[in-house]
Design an enzyme around this catalytic site. Structure first.
Site, PDB file in Angstrom:
ATOM      1  N   GLU A  86      59.230 -48.977  99.200  1.00  0.00           N
ATOM      2  CA  GLU A  86      59.379 -50.209  99.496  1.00  0.00           C
ATOM      3  C   GLU A  86      58.067 -51.185  99.598  1.00  0.00           C
ATOM      4  OE1 GLU A  86      59.444 -52.401 101.680  1.00  0.00           O
ATOM      5  OE2 GLU A  86      60.887 -53.882 101.033  1.00  0.00           O
ATOM      6  N   ASP A 136      59.309 -45.708 103.764  1.00  0.00           N
ATOM      7  CA  ASP A 136      57.984 -45.734 103.416  1.00  0.00           C
ATOM      8  C   ASP A 136      57.631 -46.867 104.604  1.00  0.00           C
ATOM      9  OD1 ASP A 136      59.392 -47.741 101.916  1.00  0.00           O
ATOM     10  OD2 ASP A 136      57.890 -47.961 101.394  1.00  0.00           O
TER      11      ASP A 136
HETATM   12 ZN    ZN Z   1      60.758 -52.796 105.434  1.00  0.00          ZN
END
Ligand code: ZN
Length: 303
Positions: A144, A83
């Site tokens: 993340e 992401d």
């Molecule tokens: Zn990163």
């Protein structure tokens, strides 16, 4: 037969551009996950996707891929995240003077697609040069940038590697980061009461004034050798003739020590809670995005 043992720069660049131009803002990684599944399978890896998507309300789960290798060697893990932060939709990559850039209205997504592109190039090289290698595990996580959601929900029992590298940082090649601070991001809304600033200011409660009282008491900058704190965003007010009824503040705390992280975070919350002593200031809303706690927004307190 052994082929060239060098990276193919053109292939690497093309791969990076392809990855960057597949939009994958946090929780919307589906298209990129599908692309990578195909790409990894094409390189001879087996790929499985876990059930993280449902747990975090995203469109894709974490991908774990295996490349069989010499079983006499210890397996090795490489990890990246799929992401990107926002604005990450409609990414177009420009390449000028040896530098990749977005065209300006989105992020580039080099974090962490530079890491993924490097991994794919290494897998291409391994296939090309036919050299023996250890078994490889490739973990590509989701969410993340929303507080490590993918890695927190990943079942590490699926890994056989005892050692791994996470390709997700800046710095010169050759540098390895062995410790990183845990981080809390604080979202604070201070509420006051709107009124016309010229005709009836006494009926208003100025949220900017209240918020600044709390901010002026905060310890900021370097708290100790392991700990930092910052207020980075403040927004509020509508016009010079209106007593502002709300101020939105974003700040963060970081520390290599979780105890210290919690202490400085609570200290900030405490200073804002302290403004209830100010007449009319009766509403502060806190939210906390934490890298050390299990879910996203965990702290949500009202005075
Ligand atoms: Zn990163």
């Amino acid at each position: 037969m052994k082929g060239p043992n060098r990276i193919n720069e053109e292939r690497l660049f093309r791969e990076f551009i392809t990855l960057a131009e597949i939009d994958s803002p946090s929780l919307k990684e589906r298209e990129l996950a599908d692309y990578l599944k195909n790409r990894l399978q094409g390189l001879g890896l087996t790929v499985e996707e876990d059930d993280t998507a449902a747990k975090i309300g995203g469109s894709a789960g974490n991908l774990l891929a295996h490349l069989p290798g010499d079983e006499g060697l210890a397996p090795l893990l490489f990890a990246c995240h799929m992401d990107t932060v926002n604005p990450g939709e409609g990414v177009e990559v420009l390449f000028e003077d040896g530098v990749f850039r977005s065209k300006g209205d989105t992020v580039l997504g080099g974090d962490d697609k530079a890491g993924i592109a490097s991994l794919l190039e290494v897998l291409e090289m391994i296939r090309e040069n036919g050299q023996p290698h250890c078994p490889l595990e490739i973990l590509l996580t989701v969410g993340e940038e929303h507080g490590l959601l993918g890695s927190k929900n990943f079942d590490t029992g699926k890994l056989s590697s005892k050692m791994g590298y996470v390709l997700d940082s800046t710095g010169s090649p050759g540098a390895i980061i062995t410790a990183a601070p845990a981080q809390n991001v604080l979202y604070i809304t201070v509420k006051g009461k709107a009124a016309h600033a010229g005709f009836e200011p006494e009926r208003g409660v100025n949220a900017i004034r209240i918020a600044s009282e709390a901010i002026s008491r905060l310890r900021m900058g370097r708290i100790d050798e392991e700990t930092t704190s910052n207020v980075g965003i403040i927004e509020g007010g509508k016009a010079t003739n209106i007593v502002p009824d709300a101020v939105f503040i974003q700040g963060e705390t970081r520390s290599l020590d979780r105890g210290k992280l919690d202490a400085i975070t609570e200290e900030i919350v405490g200073e804002f809670e302290g403004i209830k002593e100010i007449p009319g200031a009766n509403s502060v809303i806190f939210a906390l995005l934490s890298s050390t706690r299990n879910t996203g927004l965990t702290l949500n307190r009202k005075l």
